[in-house]
Motif scaffolding. Structure first.
Motif, PDB file in Angstrom:
ATOM      1  N   ASP A 247       5.300  -7.307   0.213  1.00  0.00           N
ATOM      2  CA  ASP A 247       6.356  -7.313   1.231  1.00  0.00           C
ATOM      3  C   ASP A 247       5.826  -7.632   2.624  1.00  0.00           C
ATOM      4  N   GLY A 248       4.521  -7.859   2.768  1.00  0.00           N
ATOM      5  CA  GLY A 248       3.935  -8.219   4.059  1.00  0.00           C
ATOM      6  C   GLY A 248       3.562  -7.043   4.927  1.00  0.00           C
ATOM      7  N   LYS A 249       3.864  -5.830   4.506  1.00  0.00           N
ATOM      8  CA  LYS A 249       3.562  -4.648   5.316  1.00  0.00           C
ATOM      9  C   LYS A 249       2.158  -4.125   5.016  1.00  0.00           C
ATOM     10  N   ILE A 250       1.581  -3.490   6.038  1.00  0.00           N
ATOM     11  CA  ILE A 250       0.296  -2.793   5.908  1.00  0.00           C
ATOM     12  C   ILE A 250       0.528  -1.352   6.333  1.00  0.00           C
ATOM     13  N   ILE A 251       0.161  -0.417   5.447  1.00  0.00           N
ATOM     14  CA  ILE A 251       0.438   1.006   5.675  1.00  0.00           C
ATOM     15  C   ILE A 251      -0.879   1.779   5.702  1.00  0.00           C
ATOM     16  N   ASN A 252      -1.042   2.623   6.712  1.00  0.00           N
ATOM     17  CA  ASN A 252      -2.145   3.583   6.755  1.00  0.00           C
ATOM     18  C   ASN A 252      -1.645   4.917   6.206  1.00  0.00           C
ATOM     19  N   ASN A 253      -2.302   5.394   5.145  1.00  0.00           N
ATOM     20  CA  ASN A 253      -1.916   6.635   4.473  1.00  0.00           C
ATOM     21  C   ASN A 253      -3.011   7.685   4.655  1.00  0.00           C
ATOM     22  N   ASP A 254      -2.636   8.814   5.214  1.00  0.00           N
ATOM     23  CA  ASP A 254      -3.559   9.943   5.307  1.00  0.00           C
ATOM     24  C   ASP A 254      -3.398  10.765   4.036  1.00  0.00           C
ATOM     25  N   VAL A 255      -4.388  10.674   3.157  1.00  0.00           N
ATOM     26  CA  VAL A 255      -4.244  11.279   1.823  1.00  0.00           C
ATOM     27  C   VAL A 255      -4.370  12.796   1.866  1.00  0.00           C
ATOM     28  N   ARG A 256      -4.672  13.383   3.018  1.00  0.00           N
ATOM     29  CA  ARG A 256      -4.823  14.829   3.110  1.00  0.00           C
ATOM     30  C   ARG A 256      -3.492  15.537   3.314  1.00  0.00           C
ATOM     31  N   ILE A 257      -2.474  14.823   3.763  1.00  0.00           N
ATOM     32  CA  ILE A 257      -1.216  15.469   4.132  1.00  0.00           C
ATOM     33  C   ILE A 257      -0.087  14.991   3.225  1.00  0.00           C
ATOM     34  N   ARG A 258       0.982  15.787   3.225  1.00  0.00           N
ATOM     35  CA  ARG A 258       2.109  15.498   2.335  1.00  0.00           C
ATOM     36  C   ARG A 258       2.833  14.222   2.767  1.00  0.00           C
ATOM     37  N   SER A 259       3.166  14.100   4.044  1.00  0.00           N
ATOM     38  CA  SER A 259       3.788  12.874   4.560  1.00  0.00           C
ATOM     39  C   SER A 259       2.664  11.905   4.930  1.00  0.00           C
ATOM     40  N   HIS A 260       2.255  11.130   3.958  1.00  0.00           N
ATOM     41  CA  HIS A 260       0.994  10.383   4.053  1.00  0.00           C
ATOM     42  C   HIS A 260       1.077   9.146   4.939  1.00  0.00           C
ATOM     43  N   ILE A 261       2.281   8.599   5.169  1.00  0.00           N
ATOM     44  CA  ILE A 261       2.382   7.370   5.972  1.00  0.00           C
ATOM     45  C   ILE A 261       2.233   7.728   7.453  1.00  0.00           C
ATOM     46  N   VAL A 262       1.147   7.275   8.072  1.00  0.00           N
ATOM     47  CA  VAL A 262       0.882   7.625   9.471  1.00  0.00           C
ATOM     48  C   VAL A 262       0.970   6.402  10.392  1.00  0.00           C
ATOM     49  N   GLU A 263       0.781   5.211   9.896  1.00  0.00           N
ATOM     50  CA  GLU A 263       0.851   4.006  10.718  1.00  0.00           C
ATOM     51  C   GLU A 263       1.341   2.839   9.871  1.00  0.00           C
ATOM     52  N   THR A 264       2.083   1.955  10.514  1.00  0.00           N
ATOM     53  CA  THR A 264       2.576   0.751   9.851  1.00  0.00           C
ATOM     54  C   THR A 264       2.227  -0.468  10.693  1.00  0.00           C
ATOM     55  N   TYR A 265       1.618  -1.466  10.054  1.00  0.00           N
ATOM     56  CA  TYR A 265       1.276  -2.715  10.735  1.00  0.00           C
ATOM     57  C   TYR A 265       2.185  -3.823  10.206  1.00  0.00           C
ATOM     58  N   ARG A 266       2.901  -4.455  11.101  1.00  0.00           N
ATOM     59  CA  ARG A 266       3.779  -5.559  10.718  1.00  0.00           C
ATOM     60  C   ARG A 266       3.325  -6.826  11.450  1.00  0.00           C
ATOM     61  N   GLY A 267       3.042  -7.858  10.673  1.00  0.00           N
ATOM     62  CA  GLY A 267       2.605  -9.110  11.256  1.00  0.00           C
ATOM     63  C   GLY A 267       2.647 -10.252  10.260  1.00  0.00           C
ATOM     64  N   HIS A 268       2.437  -9.930   9.005  1.00  0.00           N
ATOM     65  CA  HIS A 268       2.454 -10.956   7.962  1.00  0.00           C
ATOM     66  C   HIS A 268       3.880 -11.161   7.444  1.00  0.00           C
ATOM     67  N   GLN A 269       4.198 -12.413   7.167  1.00  0.00           N
ATOM     68  CA  GLN A 269       5.508 -12.759   6.622  1.00  0.00           C
ATOM     69  C   GLN A 269       5.489 -12.887   5.105  1.00  0.00           C
ATOM     70  N   GLN A 270       4.284 -12.943   4.529  1.00  0.00           N
ATOM     71  CA  GLN A 270       4.165 -13.042   3.078  1.00  0.00           C
ATOM     72  C   GLN A 270       3.151 -12.019   2.588  1.00  0.00           C
ATOM     73  N   GLU A 271       2.774 -12.091   1.324  1.00  0.00           N
ATOM     74  CA  GLU A 271       1.937 -11.065   0.696  1.00  0.00           C
ATOM     75  C   GLU A 271       0.609 -10.901   1.411  1.00  0.00           C
ATOM     76  N   VAL A 272       0.217  -9.637   1.598  1.00  0.00           N
ATOM     77  CA  VAL A 272      -1.100  -9.307   2.144  1.00  0.00           C
ATOM     78  C   VAL A 272      -2.079  -9.241   0.973  1.00  0.00           C
ATOM     79  N   CYS A 273      -3.054 -10.156   0.959  1.00  0.00           N
ATOM     80  CA  CYS A 273      -3.971 -10.225  -0.183  1.00  0.00           C
ATOM     81  C   CYS A 273      -5.409  -9.858   0.180  1.00  0.00           C
ATOM     82  N   GLY A 274      -5.699  -9.619   1.455  1.00  0.00           N
ATOM     83  CA  GLY A 274      -7.044  -9.214   1.854  1.00  0.00           C
ATOM     84  C   GLY A 274      -7.005  -8.149   2.921  1.00  0.00           C
TER      85      GLY A 274
END
Length: 460
Positions: A247-274
């Motif tokens: 979906d083009g999104k990049i998500i930073n997940n803090d695996v220590r906490i229940r609500s793991h999504i802490v940051e979202t990077y939006r910039g790509h219009q197509q699949e992030v493959c690297g």
């Protein structure tokens, strides 16, 4: 002539001969003597020689019966000898002292040169042209946009074969199955080890991410709600797991906490493959099917809104999956383009400048830096499906390794930095001792330069 005179004459004749002269005197025919010794008379004082032979030696031991000169006669002789410079004892002599030989090479330079040559030359590393080991990898998904291979810090390699994740222990060669997901969740689209080498993240086709403990073979948790489609790339930064989706999104997940999504990077219009974090953990590089590279800086990240990229790099003309941060220069990033681009580019991630670009001639699937030398390894697709070892920064080819019969989609590096594992569409997993022997590599490891100004958000 008395016997004494004969003996004296023969003595003088013997003293005047040399082996060379003897050789000619024994010849019977004088015409055979085609060469003769011609003295250089300018170097001889013949008058003084005649005087010394006839008069100068009469008062010596050879003639004890000679009459004694009067004092006045002797004084006159001495004055005459001094006036004519006859107070010499050698008949033939150099007028001047012969010149001292000139040193063509000064002694100091010679000793230093010998000392320099005595230093042992650096041995040239032998790079094996064939793989050290080959393992079967049936059902390996042949998809350029996925990341199905990773080598953890505990020397265990993880590989996803369709719906199953296998672990291969490099220390003893044992293989174990970690998990097999159902068809509704699979296939597995990415795997990535946490820094501790014990926990493994598994990205799935259904947009979920599973966290597993490899020691106990137990699932710890599932991260949901990050993406709307498959998760093809992941990267760890301490306790933060970064995921990239179709979906083009990049998500930073803090695996220590229940609500793991802490940051979202939006910039790509197509699949992030690297996705790759820098060594310092300050910058994230992302590559996508939209031919873009983004550099994200954690110091300006915000959890309230989509974070703006730090640099947007648009020079590639095809999908960018291959990303590798330089281990000895913190702000240097290497990237590789897909089949329509075929280039390796180098970036200064502080300024966003492209430092160099090399046309490799084929699709660049993955990149790895040598941790012990200034070298870069690239894996390729059509048409030769080879590995190329490059010398940095000259980018001269050091070796070209072949063996795979399909594009080499995935690469992973052993913890000691010497062995590289490659997985290809030909469903084989190969191990290459391309970066040297561990003992030699540890001595040759270059000193890493930290990222300059990494502690500062902005430089005025």
């Amino acid at each position: 002539m008395d016997a004494g005179s004969m003996n004296s004459s023969s003595y003088l004749k013997a003293q005047s001969r040399s082996p060379l002269q003897e050789q000619f005197l024994h010849r019977k025919n004088s015409k055979d003597n085609l060469d003769r010794f011609i003295p250089n008379r300018s170097a001889m004082d013949l008058d003084y020689a005649h005087y010394m032979l006839t008069q100068g030696r009469k008062g010596g031991k050879e003639n004890p019966t000679a009459t004694v000169n009067s004092p006045s006669r002797e004084a006159y002789r001495k004055q005459l000898a001094e006036a004519l410079n006859l107070n010499r004892t050698r008949i033939l002599a150099f007028k001047n002292k012969p010149p001292t030989p000139v040193e063509l090479i000064p002694q100091g330079h010679l000793s230093s040169s010998l000392h320099y040559q005595a230093k042992p030359a650096k041995t040239r590393r032998c790079i094996p042209q064939t793989s050290e080991r080959t393992l079967d990898a049936p059902d390996l998904v042949d998809d350029f946009y996925l990341n199905l291979l990773d080598w953890g810090s505990k020397n265990v390699l993880a590989i996803a074969l369709e719906n199953t994740v296998y672990l291969w222990d490099a220390s003893n060669g044992s293989t174990s199955e970690l998990v097999t997901v159902g068809d509704e969740d699979g296939p597995v689209t990415s795997v990535n080890w946490a820094p501790d080498g014990l926990h493994l993240s598994i990205g799935l086709n259904n947009s979920n991410v599973q966290l597993w403990d490899s020691a106990s073979c137990k699932q710890l948790r599932t991260l949901r709600g990050c993406h709307r489609s498959r998760v093809g790339s992941m990267a760890w930064n301490n306790h933060i797991l970064t995921t990239g989706g179709m979906d083009g999104k990049i998500i930073n997940n803090d695996v220590r906490i229940r609500s793991h999504i802490v940051e979202t990077y939006r910039g790509h219009q197509q699949e992030v493959c690297g996705l790759k974090w820098s060594t310092s953990g300050q910058q994230l590089a992302s590559g996508g099917n939209d031919n873009l590279i983004h550099i994200w800086d954690r110091s300006v990240a915000s959890s309230n809104s989509a974070t703006q990229w730090f640099h947007r790099l648009e020079e590639h003309t095809s999908a960018v999956k291959a990303l590798a941060w330089c281990p000895f220069q913190g702000n240097l990033l290497a990237s590789g383009g897909g089949g329509g681009d075929r280039s390796i580019k180098f970036w200064n991630t502080h300024t966003g400048a492209c430092l160099n670009s090399i046309d490799t001639g084929s699709q660049v699937c993955a990149l790895l830096w040598n941790k012990n030398e200034k070298e870069l390894l690239s894996s390729h697709g059509f048409t030769q499906n080879q590995l190329i070892l490059w010398k940095y920064p000259s980018m001269l080819k050091m070796a070209e390794l072949t063996g795979h019969t399909s594009r080499v989609l995935y690469m992973a590096q052993s913890p000691d930095g010497c062995t590289v594992a490659t997985a290809a569409g030909d469903e084989t997993l190969r191990f290459w001792n391309v970066f040297g022997v561990p003992e030699v590599a540890a001595k040759a490891a270059p000193k890493a330069n930290p990222e300059p100004f990494s502690r500062f958000n902005r430089i005025r």
